[in-house]
Scaffold this active site. Structure first.
Site, mmCIF file in Angstrom:
data_model
loop_
_atom_site.group_PDB
_atom_site.id
_atom_site.type_symbol
_atom_site.label_atom_id
_atom_site.label_comp_id
_atom_site.label_asym_id
_atom_site.label_seq_id
_atom_site.Cartn_x
_atom_site.Cartn_y
_atom_site.Cartn_z
ATOM 1 N NE ARG A 22 -7.671 11.195 14.547
ATOM 2 C CZ ARG A 22 -7.982 11.017 13.256
ATOM 3 N NH1 ARG A 22 -9.192 10.577 12.925
ATOM 4 N NH2 ARG A 22 -7.107 11.269 12.312
ATOM 5 C CG ASN A 26 -0.410 22.485 9.375
ATOM 6 O OD1 ASN A 26 -1.302 22.224 8.588
ATOM 7 N ND2 ASN A 26 0.861 22.283 9.107
ATOM 8 C CD GLU A 79 -1.621 -3.591 9.095
ATOM 9 O OE1 GLU A 79 -2.188 -4.675 8.799
ATOM 10 O OE2 GLU A 79 -0.793 -3.032 8.348
ATOM 11 N N GLY A 116 6.638 2.314 8.857
ATOM 12 C CA GLY A 116 5.418 2.957 9.325
ATOM 13 C C GLY A 116 5.396 3.252 10.806
ATOM 14 C CG ASP A 169 5.273 0.098 2.990
ATOM 15 O OD1 ASP A 169 6.171 0.088 3.852
ATOM 16 O OD2 ASP A 169 4.589 -0.910 2.717
ATOM 17 C CG ASP A 225 7.712 -2.311 7.583
ATOM 18 O OD1 ASP A 225 7.984 -3.419 8.103
ATOM 19 O OD2 ASP A 225 7.945 -2.050 6.393
ATOM 20 C CG HIS A 234 -0.266 -0.211 2.507
ATOM 21 N ND1 HIS A 234 -0.038 0.789 3.422
ATOM 22 C CD2 HIS A 234 0.266 -1.335 3.052
ATOM 23 C CE1 HIS A 234 0.576 0.287 4.484
ATOM 24 N NE2 HIS A 234 0.783 -0.997 4.287
#
Length: 556
Positions: A437, A519, A183, A297, A325, A148, A11
């Site tokens: 968030r 930002n 994940e 990652g 990646d 990763d 990906h």
């Protein structure tokens, strides 16, 4: 010598172009096809190339396909075949994957209109990560950590570099993958497998001790190593039952986030900190130098990065703007350059501004096509700063698009950090995302130490990759960018690196006494915008008050 680098195996599909060792362009496919991450990470599509990204790189450099001397693809199928173990996952998936990898060179031949033969190169994935960090760092020698999900078979790789040579010294093979663990846990917490950043943000609200012992049963951390229980990864059908036994029922997407979900996220973050710290100790012993480069990652985890920076294990820490990646497209091209030119590529060139840019004619054409009436500003930085100080949310679009997952002042949404309600406004009315968030501050580099516990300034501070503490006496002045744990994911902005964005910050500072703005990326549940048309579409559908594209201004 023109070398095209390609990442397409999983990906974050991307392309990069080196011309005589100089990086002239790098861009992710998602910015063109508007599909997050470019494509799904699947066993069935490593031959699906980032064709639009490739086309941009060639066009930007004024090259035709026949001008490309070498193509570098950031995956080595021979290494995969040598180290793969049949018990890891269903062999039928592996068979499909190898068949598709077998088509990759033919796809490259077709895109460039000729047989490449030995001018096509499969380049090891983690070494590509390593090169993407080492050469832009400007270091003459360094230890390198790549962490990763998976490369060929490895979840982490330790390497050392000196001059133009990078040498792998140790790998941690599947299932020892921190990326895959994130994940799996992201899915258990009701997010997508790509939502590690959400879990990282949620972790600040939890107590890591609640589930610490449970994590110790699936992620073992030693003094200099770590190991992940294979039963928690991949296609193990029993992992879901075990996850629920350890952490409670899985959360459904869009359902309520409970305190225990934050506790799970906090324990995952704490365990990750420990595992990465163990690897840092290990590589320091094996490569006793002052400089550490990180990629993969997991190097996007700004909480862990800040912990490593504070540890002082290495005096200098460099992480590129695209450690995930996508960055392997750059690294693969650089490694082929080293092999063929027998010289290093351009050193210390770490700019993230490597994508498309648009002139006033193109911007005005997009505005006209949208049926809108623009205003031209004689002082866009000052006008934008004035609007932000007045409570407006301003989309700021200028120059070349950033390479990597963070908006760094060229495709950004900007707002006033002094407003306590600004985070909720941005999350609910503009970004349409979860209330927990956080948002990042972009701050004038020369004033950063007055507000944040930055420590020694690193080049990677310009890429929004560390989360230092906000100084206690300043937190009440900038509530919109202070996270639950008192930190902020800071971007330092210098006049050298981004003069127009720095000018905006200076104007805001002169007006308010605060040398920073909120930002966040210019997008709404989509990839970061690329073109003026993309920006206008996002402007129209979101609660954005103004869009400034160079000196062209649109207001709601």
């Amino acid at each position: 010598m023109n070398i095209l680098g390609i990442n397409a195996v999983y990906h974050e599909s991307a392309a990069a172009l080196l011309v005589d060792g100089k990086l002239v362009a790098a861009v992710e496919e998602e910015r063109f096809n508007r599909i997050k991450h470019g494509k799904e990470a699947s066993f069935d599509n490593p031959h699906q190339f980032p064709e639009r990204a490739i086309r941009f790189c060639l066009d930007y450099a004024g090259l035709a396909p026949k001008d490309i001397n070498h193509v570098a693809y950031s995956f080595d199928p021979k290494a995969r075949q040598k180290r793969y173990r049949a018990e890891w996952w269903d062999p039928r998936f592996e068979e499909t994957f190898r068949l598709r990898i077998g088509q990759v060179q033919a796809v490259a031949d077709g895109l460039l209109g000729r047989r490449l033969g030995r001018r096509f190169h499969f380049v090891p994935h983690h070494l590509s990560h390593a090169a993407s960090a080492y050469f832009p760092s400007g270091f003459d020698r360094a230890a390198i950590l790549s962490i990763d999900g998976i490369g060929e078979t490895a979840g982490s790789e330790l390497a050392k570099a000196e001059g133009r040579k990078i040498q792998a010294i140790e790998i941690f093979d599947y299932p020892n993958s921190l990326g895959f663990l994130w994940e799996v846990m992201s899915g258990h917490l009701g997010f997508s497998s790509y939502d590690a950043s959400k879990v990282m943000g949620l972790a600040a609200y939890g107590n890591p001790e609640v589930y610490r012992r449970q994590f110790e049963t699936i992620l073992r951390v030693g003094g200099e190593d770590y190991a992940v229980d294979r039963g928690m990864l991949g296609f193990e059908a029993t992992k879901y039952d075990r996850l629920e036994a350890l952490f409670g029922p899985a959360r459904y997407m869009d359902s309520e986030i409970l305190p225990r979900h934050a506790d799970v996220a906090a324990a995952l973050q704490q365990a990750t900190n420990a595992a990465v710290t163990a690897l840092v100790r290990r590589i320091k012993r094996k490569v006793p130098v002052d400089n550490l480069c990180m990629a993969g990652g997991v190097a996007l985890n700004c909480t862990t990065n800040e912990l490593l920076r504070q540890s002082g294990e290495f005096a200098n820490l460099f992480i590129p703007s695209a450690p995930h990646d996508a960055g392997t497209a750059i690294g693969a091209a650089m490694l082929v350059h080293c092999a063929k030119a027998k010289t290093p590529p351009q050193r210390g060139h770490a700019t993230p501004y490597l994508g498309p840019k648009f002139n006033r004619r193109e911007i005005l054409a997009a505005v006209s096509s949208a049926g809108l009436k623009p205003k031209l500003s004689k002082a866009p930085a000052r006008d934008a700063a004035d609007m932000i100080a007045g409570g407006k949310i301003v989309a700021w679009f200028q120059g070349r698009m950033e390479f990597g997952p963070r908006a760094l002042g060229n495709r950004s949404l900007l707002a006033d950090p002094r407003r306590p309600d600004m985070r909720n406004i941005l999350n609910q009315k503009v970004k349409h995302r979860e209330d927990f968030r956080p948002f990042a501050p972009s701050v004038m580099a020369e004033h950063a130490d007055e507000w944040f516990e930055i420590g020694a300034h690193q080049a990677s501070h310009e890429f929004m990759l560390f989360a230092p503490k906000v100084k206690a006496g300043q937190r009440d002045r900038i509530p919109a960018v202070v996270h639950q744990d008192g930190t902020a994911r800071v971007q330092l902005v210098s006049r050298r690196s981004n003069p127009r964005f720095h000018e905006l910050l200076a104007c805001f500072h002169a007006k308010t006494g605060v040398p920073m703005v909120v930002n966040t990326s210019l997008n709404d549940s989509e990839p970061i915008v690329c073109t003026p048309t993309d920006a206008i579409v996002t402007f129209r559908k979101s609660g954005i008050d103004a869009l400034v594209m160079d000196d062209v201004v649109l207001t709601a």
